[in-house]
Design a protein around this motif. Structure first.
Motif, PDB file in Angstrom:
ATOM      1  N   TRP A  39       0.816  -1.205   0.000  1.00  8.58           N
ATOM      2  CA  TRP A  39       0.000   0.000   0.000  1.00  8.58           C
ATOM      3  C   TRP A  39       0.853   1.259   0.000  1.00  8.58           C
ATOM      4  CZ3 TRP A  39      -4.701   0.006  -1.539  1.00  8.58           C
ATOM      5  CH2 TRP A  39      -5.542  -1.083  -1.312  1.00  8.58           C
ATOM      6  N   ARG A  40       1.964   1.185   0.653  1.00  9.93           N
ATOM      7  CA  ARG A  40       2.763   2.398   0.755  1.00  9.93           C
ATOM      8  C   ARG A  40       3.345   2.790  -0.596  1.00  9.93           C
ATOM      9  NH1 ARG A  40       6.298   4.033   5.860  1.00  9.93           N
ATOM     10  NH2 ARG A  40       4.334   3.381   6.726  1.00  9.93           N
ATOM     11  N   ALA A  41       3.698   1.781  -1.348  1.00  6.16           N
ATOM     12  CA  ALA A  41       4.280   2.076  -2.659  1.00  6.16           C
ATOM     13  C   ALA A  41       3.217   2.328  -3.718  1.00  6.16           C
ATOM     14  CB  ALA A  41       5.168   0.908  -3.091  1.00  6.16           C
ATOM     15  N   LEU A  42       2.024   1.880  -3.421  1.00  7.29           N
ATOM     16  CA  LEU A  42       0.967   1.935  -4.435  1.00  7.29           C
ATOM     17  C   LEU A  42       0.692   3.331  -4.992  1.00  7.29           C
ATOM     18  CD1 LEU A  42      -2.296  -0.081  -4.391  1.00  7.29           C
ATOM     19  CD2 LEU A  42      -2.376   2.346  -4.901  1.00  7.29           C
ATOM     20  N   PRO A  43       0.482   4.327  -4.127  1.00  9.11           N
ATOM     21  CA  PRO A  43       0.121   5.633  -4.682  1.00  9.11           C
ATOM     22  C   PRO A  43       1.146   6.181  -5.643  1.00  9.11           C
ATOM     23  CG  PRO A  43       0.539   5.759  -2.311  1.00  9.11           C
ATOM     24  CD  PRO A  43       0.486   4.316  -2.662  1.00  9.11           C
ATOM     25  N   LYS A  44       2.378   5.956  -5.341  1.00 11.25           N
ATOM     26  CA  LYS A  44       3.427   6.453  -6.237  1.00 11.25           C
ATOM     27  C   LYS A  44       3.354   5.741  -7.581  1.00 11.25           C
ATOM     28  CE  LYS A  44       7.904   8.244  -5.240  1.00 11.25           C
ATOM     29  NZ  LYS A  44       9.036   8.194  -4.326  1.00 11.25           N
ATOM     30  N   GLN A  45       3.230   4.414  -7.486  1.00  8.62           N
ATOM     31  CA  GLN A  45       3.196   3.636  -8.717  1.00  8.62           C
ATOM     32  C   GLN A  45       1.938   3.912  -9.529  1.00  8.62           C
ATOM     33  OE1 GLN A  45       3.636  -0.261  -7.082  1.00  8.62           O
ATOM     34  NE2 GLN A  45       5.812   0.007  -6.615  1.00  8.62           N
ATOM     35  N   ALA A  46       0.885   4.227  -8.810  1.00 15.17           N
ATOM     36  CA  ALA A  46      -0.372   4.489  -9.502  1.00 15.17           C
ATOM     37  C   ALA A  46      -0.494   5.944  -9.922  1.00 15.17           C
ATOM     38  CB  ALA A  46      -1.547   4.108  -8.601  1.00 15.17           C
ATOM     39  N   GLY A  47       0.475   6.728  -9.532  1.00 13.64           N
ATOM     40  CA  GLY A  47       0.412   8.140  -9.897  1.00 13.64           C
ATOM     41  C   GLY A  47      -0.583   8.933  -9.097  1.00 13.64           C
ATOM     42  N   LEU A  48      -0.758   8.519  -7.853  1.00 13.29           N
ATOM     43  CA  LEU A  48      -1.710   9.219  -6.997  1.00 13.29           C
ATOM     44  C   LEU A  48      -0.967  10.019  -5.940  1.00 13.29           C
ATOM     45  CD1 LEU A  48      -4.211   6.300  -6.513  1.00 13.29           C
ATOM     46  CD2 LEU A  48      -4.820   8.519  -7.459  1.00 13.29           C
ATOM     47  N   LEU A  49      -1.410  11.216  -5.722  1.00 14.48           N
ATOM     48  CA  LEU A  49      -0.796  12.040  -4.687  1.00 14.48           C
ATOM     49  C   LEU A  49      -1.529  11.797  -3.373  1.00 14.48           C
ATOM     50  CD1 LEU A  49      -0.240  15.350  -6.641  1.00 14.48           C
ATOM     51  CD2 LEU A  49       1.482  13.708  -5.918  1.00 14.48           C
ATOM     52  N   ARG A  50      -1.494  10.556  -2.959  1.00 12.12           N
ATOM     53  CA  ARG A  50      -2.200  10.161  -1.748  1.00 12.12           C
ATOM     54  C   ARG A  50      -1.304   9.295  -0.893  1.00 12.12           C
ATOM     55  NH1 ARG A  50      -7.309  12.351  -0.406  1.00 12.12           N
ATOM     56  NH2 ARG A  50      -8.283  13.014  -2.323  1.00 12.12           N
ATOM     57  N   CYS A  51      -1.605   9.300   0.373  1.00  8.64           N
ATOM     58  CA  CYS A  51      -0.940   8.410   1.303  1.00  8.64           C
ATOM     59  C   CYS A  51      -1.424   6.975   1.050  1.00  8.64           C
ATOM     60  CB  CYS A  51      -1.288   8.853   2.712  1.00  8.64           C
ATOM     61  SG  CYS A  51      -0.871   7.705   3.997  1.00  8.64           S
ATOM     62  N   GLY A  52      -0.542   6.030   1.285  1.00  8.51           N
ATOM     63  CA  GLY A  52      -0.927   4.643   1.086  1.00  8.51           C
ATOM     64  C   GLY A  52      -2.104   4.245   1.946  1.00  8.51           C
ATOM     65  N   LYS A  53      -2.101   4.750   3.129  1.00 12.72           N
ATOM     66  CA  LYS A  53      -3.222   4.451   4.023  1.00 12.72           C
ATOM     67  C   LYS A  53      -4.527   4.964   3.443  1.00 12.72           C
ATOM     68  CE  LYS A  53      -1.606   4.111   8.763  1.00 12.72           C
ATOM     69  NZ  LYS A  53      -1.753   4.713  10.101  1.00 12.72           N
ATOM     70  N   SER A  54      -4.439   6.137   2.887  1.00 10.84           N
ATOM     71  CA  SER A  54      -5.634   6.746   2.326  1.00 10.84           C
ATOM     72  C   SER A  54      -6.153   5.904   1.163  1.00 10.84           C
ATOM     73  CB  SER A  54      -5.328   8.169   1.861  1.00 10.84           C
ATOM     74  OG  SER A  54      -6.481   8.807   1.371  1.00 10.84           O
ATOM     75  N   CYS A  55      -5.225   5.412   0.356  1.00 10.51           N
ATOM     76  CA  CYS A  55      -5.614   4.561  -0.767  1.00 10.51           C
ATOM     77  C   CYS A  55      -6.264   3.281  -0.256  1.00 10.51           C
ATOM     78  CB  CYS A  55      -4.391   4.213  -1.609  1.00 10.51           C
ATOM     79  SG  CYS A  55      -3.664   5.620  -2.465  1.00 10.51           S
ATOM     80  N   ARG A  56      -5.658   2.698   0.736  1.00 10.48           N
ATOM     81  CA  ARG A  56      -6.190   1.458   1.276  1.00 10.48           C
ATOM     82  C   ARG A  56      -7.614   1.665   1.816  1.00 10.48           C
ATOM     83  NH1 ARG A  56      -6.544   0.150   6.392  1.00 10.48           N
ATOM     84  NH2 ARG A  56      -7.141  -1.989   6.853  1.00 10.48           N
ATOM     85  N   LEU A  57      -7.758   2.749   2.550  1.00  9.73           N
ATOM     86  CA  LEU A  57      -9.059   3.036   3.140  1.00  9.73           C
ATOM     87  C   LEU A  57     -10.107   3.280   2.062  1.00  9.73           C
ATOM     88  CD1 LEU A  57      -9.395   3.044   6.153  1.00  9.73           C
ATOM     89  CD2 LEU A  57      -9.545   5.520   6.093  1.00  9.73           C
ATOM     90  N   ARG A  58      -9.699   4.009   1.069  1.00  8.73           N
ATOM     91  CA  ARG A  58     -10.647   4.302  -0.001  1.00  8.73           C
ATOM     92  C   ARG A  58     -11.064   3.010  -0.700  1.00  8.73           C
ATOM     93  NH1 ARG A  58     -14.627   7.697  -1.350  1.00  8.73           N
ATOM     94  NH2 ARG A  58     -14.843   7.958  -3.580  1.00  8.73           N
ATOM     95  N   TRP A  59     -10.123   2.151  -0.947  1.00  4.72           N
ATOM     96  CA  TRP A  59     -10.414   0.889  -1.607  1.00  4.72           C
ATOM     97  C   TRP A  59     -11.325   0.029  -0.740  1.00  4.72           C
ATOM     98  CZ3 TRP A  59     -10.471  -1.660  -6.015  1.00  4.72           C
ATOM     99  CH2 TRP A  59     -10.511  -3.049  -5.999  1.00  4.72           C
ATOM    100  N   ILE A  60     -10.968  -0.089   0.504  1.00  3.02           N
ATOM    101  CA  ILE A  60     -11.707  -0.993   1.384  1.00  3.02           C
ATOM    102  C   ILE A  60     -13.114  -0.480   1.661  1.00  3.02           C
ATOM    103  CG2 ILE A  60     -11.813  -1.777   3.779  1.00  3.02           C
ATOM    104  CD1 ILE A  60      -8.805  -2.179   3.641  1.00  3.02           C
ATOM    105  N   ASN A  61     -13.209   0.797   1.870  1.00  2.87           N
ATOM    106  CA  ASN A  61     -14.498   1.337   2.308  1.00  2.87           C
ATOM    107  C   ASN A  61     -15.406   1.783   1.178  1.00  2.87           C
ATOM    108  OD1 ASN A  61     -14.011   0.967   5.040  1.00  2.87           O
ATOM    109  ND2 ASN A  61     -13.048   2.958   5.265  1.00  2.87           N
ATOM    110  N   TYR A  62     -14.854   1.903  -0.002  1.00  9.66           N
ATOM    111  CA  TYR A  62     -15.700   2.482  -1.038  1.00  9.66           C
ATOM    112  C   TYR A  62     -15.549   1.830  -2.401  1.00  9.66           C
ATOM    113  CZ  TYR A  62     -18.519   6.171  -3.073  1.00  9.66           C
ATOM    114  OH  TYR A  62     -19.523   6.869  -3.686  1.00  9.66           O
ATOM    115  N   LEU A  63     -14.340   1.549  -2.811  1.00  7.03           N
ATOM    116  CA  LEU A  63     -14.133   1.142  -4.199  1.00  7.03           C
ATOM    117  C   LEU A  63     -14.130  -0.365  -4.413  1.00  7.03           C
ATOM    118  CD1 LEU A  63     -11.384   3.715  -5.158  1.00  7.03           C
ATOM    119  CD2 LEU A  63     -13.814   3.784  -5.707  1.00  7.03           C
TER     120      LEU A  63
END
Length: 272
Positions: A39-63
């Motif tokens: 998760w920590r590396a994900l935002p960078k690799q995905a081109g997102l200016l987000r914290c990995g935690k934020s990405c994880r939360l968004r995925w788990i809770n919404y996407l």
DNA sequence: AAATCATCCAACCGCCTGTGC
DNA sequence: CGCACAGGCGGTTGGATGATT
């Protein structure tokens, strides 16, 4: 952690707050393509200016495609109440018994509705309601509740797994320790089925994703709703369990749904 | 119609746990 | 064994929205 650990990500330059549809699509596209091993590396690799935690939360809770949205049924509410008696504020464990529901959603539901309802019940009928008496002890201080010996050892599901309601249910093949927020990482799509394109705004197309039960006919997987018409209704009926690597029709239907849900339909149309 | 209050819920924060070295 | 790291969990917050005055 808790040992002076540095923040999970550099705070500088990272976006906070609500997610935009484009960010959602980018995250979904990346995860469906590569999985979410890190998760920590994900935002960078995905081109997102987000914290990995934020990405994880968004995925788990919404996407996550297996999220069930919409109002809680009475059965679900009762289930939450009962499980809260047993588990206290172990939202993730409770969520594991409610397929398609997230711990965050259940926690919100508890704090906004059920807690009030139970307190009202307990005041109106001061008689021995085990629910109200127990919920009082647990909701007042969840940490205390956690340390309560009666809650301590409930790691193994005291009930049959999972508690089902009237909606679609995940297979419960995984161990009891798993929960809805603890699925095996999403597997990357195979190259053969992995047709991900990105527009300039990073919006993926051709994803191989899952679909709503309500939106598509269960047998034919043809859309129930009129795709040329207004957007499909909210997926109150829940979604089928994930089957990564399904047929391409599913992908397109899912992505069509997402486009509409995320409000990208018009912008995409403009681009093409 | 505008202002104020109440409610809801997505998202953030900080701590804990598990794991690898 | 101790440390560092990543993932996960639960509590809390703040913006959005609806209800009421």
């Amino acid at each position: 952690m808790g040992r002076g650990r540095a923040p999970c990500c550099e705070k500088i330059g990272l976006k906070k707050g609500s997610w935009t549809p484009a960010e959602d699509m980018r995250l979904v596209a990346y995860i469906r393509r590569h999985g979410h091993g890190n998760w920590r590396a994900l935002p960078k690799q995905a081109g997102l200016l987000r914290c990995g935690k934020s990405c994880r939360l968004r995925w788990i809770n919404y996407l996550r495609p297996d999220i069930k949205r919409g109002n809680f049924t009475m059965e679900e509410e009762e289930t939450i109440i009962k499980l809260h008696q047993l588990l206290g504020n172990k939202w993730s464990k409770i969520a594991s018994r409610l397929p398609g529901r997230t711990d965050n959603e259940i926690k919100n539901m508890w704090n906004t509705h059920l807690k009030k309802r139970l307190s009202l019940d307990s005041t109106s009928s001061s008689s021995s309601s085990s629910i109200s008496s127990n919920s009082n002890s647990t909701s007042s201080d969840p940490r205390k509740a956690d340390s309560d010996s009666s809650n301590e050892d409930i790691d193994v599901d005291p009930l049959s797994c999972p508690i089902t309601t009237d909606h679609k249910v995940f297979s419960c093949s995984s161990s009891s320790s798993s929960d809805m927020t603890d699925h095996q990482p999403v597997q990357p799509l195979s190259e053969s089925t992995n047709v991900v394109d990105e527009t300039d705004m990073g919006v993926p197309v051709g994803l191989d994703l899952d679909i709503w039960d309500d939106v598509f006919d269960h047998d034919s997987w043809l859309p129930i709703c009129d795709w040329e018409g207004p957007p499909p209704p909210p997926p109150e009926g829940g979604i089928e369990a994930t089957t990564v690597g399904g047929d391409h029709g599913e992908s397109e239907r899912w992505i069509a749904y997402l486009e509409r849900e995320l409000g990208l339909w018009a912008s995409w149309g403009d681009q093409e």
